[in-house]
Design a protein around this motif. Sequence first.
Motif, mmCIF file in Angstrom:
data_model
loop_
_atom_site.group_PDB
_atom_site.id
_atom_site.type_symbol
_atom_site.label_atom_id
_atom_site.label_comp_id
_atom_site.label_asym_id
_atom_site.label_seq_id
_atom_site.Cartn_x
_atom_site.Cartn_y
_atom_site.Cartn_z
ATOM 1 N N ARG A 11 0.848 -1.186 0.000
ATOM 2 C CA ARG A 11 0.000 0.000 0.000
ATOM 3 C C ARG A 11 0.893 1.250 0.000
ATOM 4 O O ARG A 11 2.043 1.194 0.431
ATOM 5 C CB ARG A 11 -0.891 0.059 1.246
ATOM 6 N N ARG A 195 -8.109 -3.356 0.158
ATOM 7 C CA ARG A 195 -7.485 -2.707 -0.994
ATOM 8 C C ARG A 195 -8.517 -1.953 -1.825
ATOM 9 O O ARG A 195 -9.637 -2.397 -2.015
ATOM 10 C CB ARG A 195 -6.776 -3.755 -1.870
ATOM 11 N N LYS A 196 -8.095 -0.795 -2.324
ATOM 12 C CA LYS A 196 -8.964 0.010 -3.174
ATOM 13 C C LYS A 196 -9.181 -0.686 -4.520
ATOM 14 O O LYS A 196 -8.421 -1.550 -4.941
ATOM 15 C CB LYS A 196 -8.337 1.396 -3.383
ATOM 16 N N TYR A 197 -10.229 -0.239 -5.195
ATOM 17 C CA TYR A 197 -10.642 -0.828 -6.466
ATOM 18 C C TYR A 197 -9.521 -0.828 -7.493
ATOM 19 O O TYR A 197 -8.800 0.153 -7.660
ATOM 20 C CB TYR A 197 -11.839 -0.035 -7.007
#
Length: 230
Positions: A11, A195-197
């Motif tokens: 990240r 987690r983001k898209y």
Amino acid sequence: MEYDEVVTSRRSVHQYADEPLPTDVIESIFERVRYAPSSYNLQPWEFLVLTDDGKRQRLREAAFDQEHVTEAPVAVVVLGNKDPAAHAEAVLDDWLAKGYLPNAEARDAVKGNVEGMADQPEEERRVWTVRSSTIAATELMNAAWDEGVASCPMGGFDPEGVLDAFDVDGDQYEPVLLVTLGYPAEEAADVENERKYRRPVDEIVHYDEFDPVESTELPEDAVAEAAADD
């Protein structure tokens, strides 16, 4: 970590633990970074590693006062060398010694190609070095995470301010990226949150013909899942 875990769990972290990054860990990270691929293997990158608080503060001023520049124990300025021929002699001698080139004449021919690149307009040389140096910066972040060290790539900065702050020759070097490094804080939401898209493979990969997706909408199942979490 296994490679899959490194690339899927890394990240961009803004919150760092109040803990220094040992020199041996930094050296271990860069030991792997130096294997990054580059055009002609010319390795047109340099890394200004800032561990001193005052110097990171100086960088923060050139990075629009972004807090994580000083909250991280280490900030790295990724510099691209705009002279393709800068390290060509050693690289091509190595090619010849290891049999990648059949003879000295072939070496000289490749050297001529590289020197031709060095004569290109500055804008073309800037693009050239940014391409390779960005690959190295990506290797830096993945190598760091493999050591449990979080990172954040930063494109928001004043290039001239960075050059001036650290007396770097702007005729030869291009500030490509800033990267903060450090152990993540316990409260670092960047690491703990889901987690983001990411766009799916079938939307970003095009076989044989390029047919780009003009706009992207979040899949209905993802919208429903996000709504449920709220």
